[in-house]
Design a protein around this motif. Structure first.
Motif, PDB file in Angstrom:
ATOM      1  N   GLU A 111       0.834  -1.202   0.000  1.00  0.00           N
ATOM      2  CA  GLU A 111       0.000   0.000   0.000  1.00  0.00           C
ATOM      3  C   GLU A 111       0.869   1.252   0.000  1.00  0.00           C
ATOM      4  OE1 GLU A 111      -4.147   1.066   2.319  1.00  0.00           O
ATOM      5  OE2 GLU A 111      -2.467   0.214   3.452  1.00  0.00           O
ATOM      6  N   GLU A 112       0.505   2.215  -0.857  1.00  0.00           N
ATOM      7  CA  GLU A 112       1.189   3.513  -0.936  1.00  0.00           C
ATOM      8  C   GLU A 112       2.665   3.363  -1.272  1.00  0.00           C
ATOM      9  OE1 GLU A 112       0.435   5.876   2.542  1.00  0.00           O
ATOM     10  OE2 GLU A 112      -1.689   5.336   2.600  1.00  0.00           O
ATOM     11  N   ALA A 113       2.978   2.416  -2.164  1.00  0.00           N
ATOM     12  CA  ALA A 113       4.372   2.194  -2.545  1.00  0.00           C
ATOM     13  C   ALA A 113       4.468   1.771  -3.995  1.00  0.00           C
ATOM     14  CB  ALA A 113       5.013   1.136  -1.652  1.00  0.00           C
ATOM     15  N   GLN A 114       5.617   2.014  -4.618  1.00  0.00           N
ATOM     16  CA  GLN A 114       5.902   1.588  -5.979  1.00  0.00           C
ATOM     17  C   GLN A 114       6.939   0.469  -5.946  1.00  0.00           C
ATOM     18  OE1 GLN A 114       7.242   5.294  -7.729  1.00  0.00           O
ATOM     19  NE2 GLN A 114       5.314   5.533  -8.826  1.00  0.00           N
ATOM     20  N   PHE A 115       6.690  -0.572  -6.731  1.00  0.00           N
ATOM     21  CA  PHE A 115       7.646  -1.660  -6.866  1.00  0.00           C
ATOM     22  C   PHE A 115       8.769  -1.218  -7.793  1.00  0.00           C
ATOM     23  CE2 PHE A 115       8.767  -5.553  -9.389  1.00  0.00           C
ATOM     24  CZ  PHE A 115       9.562  -6.132  -8.415  1.00  0.00           C
TER      25      PHE A 115
ATOM     26  N   ARG B  38      15.502 -13.256  -3.341  1.00  0.00           N
ATOM     27  CA  ARG B  38      15.594 -11.980  -4.052  1.00  0.00           C
ATOM     28  C   ARG B  38      15.272 -10.848  -3.091  1.00  0.00           C
ATOM     29  NH1 ARG B  38      11.334 -13.301  -8.662  1.00  0.00           N
ATOM     30  NH2 ARG B  38      10.468 -14.428  -6.887  1.00  0.00           N
ATOM     31  N   LEU B  39      16.032  -9.779  -3.177  1.00  0.00           N
ATOM     32  CA  LEU B  39      15.770  -8.570  -2.398  1.00  0.00           C
ATOM     33  C   LEU B  39      14.767  -7.719  -3.171  1.00  0.00           C
ATOM     34  CD1 LEU B  39      16.656  -6.840   0.109  1.00  0.00           C
ATOM     35  CD2 LEU B  39      18.199  -5.665  -1.476  1.00  0.00           C
ATOM     36  N   PHE B  40      13.584  -7.481  -2.578  1.00  0.00           N
ATOM     37  CA  PHE B  40      12.534  -6.686  -3.216  1.00  0.00           C
ATOM     38  C   PHE B  40      12.654  -5.240  -2.754  1.00  0.00           C
ATOM     39  CE2 PHE B  40      11.112 -10.829  -4.066  1.00  0.00           C
ATOM     40  CZ  PHE B  40      10.091 -10.795  -5.002  1.00  0.00           C
ATOM     41  N   HIS B  41      12.600  -4.317  -3.713  1.00  0.00           N
ATOM     42  CA  HIS B  41      12.764  -2.898  -3.437  1.00  0.00           C
ATOM     43  C   HIS B  41      11.461  -2.165  -3.765  1.00  0.00           C
ATOM     44  CE1 HIS B  41      14.911   1.118  -4.686  1.00  0.00           C
ATOM     45  NE2 HIS B  41      14.212   1.249  -3.569  1.00  0.00           N
ATOM     46  N   TYR B  42      10.949  -1.433  -2.778  1.00  0.00           N
ATOM     47  CA  TYR B  42       9.771  -0.591  -2.963  1.00  0.00           C
ATOM     48  C   TYR B  42      10.110   0.838  -2.563  1.00  0.00           C
ATOM     49  CZ  TYR B  42       6.919  -4.792  -3.444  1.00  0.00           C
ATOM     50  OH  TYR B  42       6.387  -5.976  -3.882  1.00  0.00           O
ATOM     51  N   ARG B  43       9.448   1.806  -3.187  1.00  0.00           N
ATOM     52  CA  ARG B  43       9.603   3.211  -2.809  1.00  0.00           C
ATOM     53  C   ARG B  43       8.260   3.743  -2.302  1.00  0.00           C
ATOM     54  NH1 ARG B  43      13.327   5.995  -6.515  1.00  0.00           N
ATOM     55  NH2 ARG B  43      14.753   4.940  -5.069  1.00  0.00           N
ATOM     56  N   LEU B  44       8.278   4.216  -1.076  1.00  0.00           N
ATOM     57  CA  LEU B  44       7.059   4.738  -0.477  1.00  0.00           C
ATOM     58  C   LEU B  44       6.679   6.058  -1.139  1.00  0.00           C
ATOM     59  CD1 LEU B  44       7.980   4.052   3.249  1.00  0.00           C
ATOM     60  CD2 LEU B  44       6.562   2.638   1.743  1.00  0.00           C
ATOM     61  N   GLU B  45       5.391   6.287  -1.283  1.00  0.00           N
ATOM     62  CA  GLU B  45       4.922   7.502  -1.932  1.00  0.00           C
ATOM     63  C   GLU B  45       5.244   8.734  -1.098  1.00  0.00           C
ATOM     64  OE1 GLU B  45       0.815   6.939  -2.779  1.00  0.00           O
ATOM     65  OE2 GLU B  45       1.171   5.336  -4.227  1.00  0.00           O
ATOM     66  N   SER B  46       5.288   8.604   0.193  1.00  0.00           N
ATOM     67  CA  SER B  46       5.652   9.739   1.066  1.00  0.00           C
ATOM     68  C   SER B  46       6.136   9.191   2.403  1.00  0.00           C
ATOM     69  CB  SER B  46       4.462  10.658   1.278  1.00  0.00           C
ATOM     70  OG  SER B  46       3.388   9.959   1.895  1.00  0.00           O
TER      71      SER B  46
END
Length: 268
Positions: free
Chosen positions: A32-36, A260-268
């Motif tokens: 939620e509220e993140a980009q893969f 695998r290391l999964f990377h997400y970027r939070l929207e804020s």
């Protein structure tokens, strides 16, 4: 590194991503509220993953070999995912290495018996030499550990209780109930917040931001799962095992080896 497919929020539940064997494997990539942002393959031999630390040039992970009843700490090159070193942490009946954290050149790892209401030893391991510099005994199973400001915070079995421990004396300062229903598996301090991830069931979990020391939840993000969930496969809830955070970047290690290391970027 896999492709840079972007997924925002809870909108898209499933995508196809090539597995390590080259076969397309559907997974619920939703945070939620993140980009893969993509994944990095980790080399070497990992067993059942437990904890994760991400540093500028290194990745650290713990895993438990349940069949052999052995505990491991693994070091990887962050850029390539290449396995560099590993150290066994088995301590008699204590062979469960939990969620980990790092501070002042030490990797802090709880190693516990594989049962509730048991015992654990909290190890401060020198990141340069892999020598054990500190040992703190706790009369409970401690399954995850965060460190900051002269304090350790550890979650017991399913993180129903949070232990706050003075780093200098090794004494428990207080024990408080977990304000979340999530079974935290890994936790880190991010400023004044305790950021903790874990599972609620076999196919979902959350990442929670907890104001510390008040213990109030200030943010909670829902998470999906990857692949065939345990105990039938090597996947499970994205937040079910290793978790690390760098500002808006969230890193997860949800699979048993090969991982695998999964990377997400939070929207804020």
């Amino acid at each position: 590194m896999f492709g840079k497919t972007m997924l925002t929020g809870m909108g898209a539940a499933f995508v196809a991503l090539s597995s390590l064997s080259g076969t397309a494997v559907p997974f619920s990539s939703v945070i939620e509220e993140a980009q893969f942002m993509g994944t990095t393959k980790l080399g070497g031999e990992l067993y059942h993953v437990q904890g994760l630390v991400v540093q500028p040039t290194r990745i650290w992970a713990t895993s438990v070999d349940n069949a052999g009843r052995r505990a491991w700490l693994h070091e990887f090159d962050r850029a390539s995912g290449k396995a560099l070193r590993r150290i066994e942490l088995t301590d008699g009946a204590r062979y469960h290495p939990g969620g980990i954290s790092a501070a002042d050149g030490l990797i802090w790892v709880p190693v516990a018996e594989m049962r509730a209401a048991s015992s654990a030893v909290l190890l401060g391991i020198d990141a340069a030499t892999l020598e054990v510099r500190r040992r703190i005994a706790v009369a409970d199973h401690i399954g995850c550990l965060a460190v900051a400001g002269g304090r350790l915070v550890g979650g017991n079995w399913d993180s129903r209780l949070l232990y706050e421990i003075d780093l200098e004396s090794g004494q428990t300062v207080r024990i408080v109930p977990n304000p979340s229903d999530t079974h935290f598996q890994d936790m880190k301090f991010d400023g004044r917040h305790l950021v903790a991830g874990g599972n609620r069931d076999w196919i979902s979990g959350t990442v929670d931001w907890i104001d510390w020391p008040s213990g109030k939840i200030v943010r909670s993000l829902k998470a999906g799962a990857i692949g065939t969930v345990r105990p039938f496969g090597r996947g499970g809830p994205l937040t079910g095992e290793g978790m690390a955070i760098e500002g808006r970047d969230l890193y997860l290690l949800p699979e048993d080896g090969p991982s695998r290391l999964f990377h997400y970027r939070l929207e804020s």
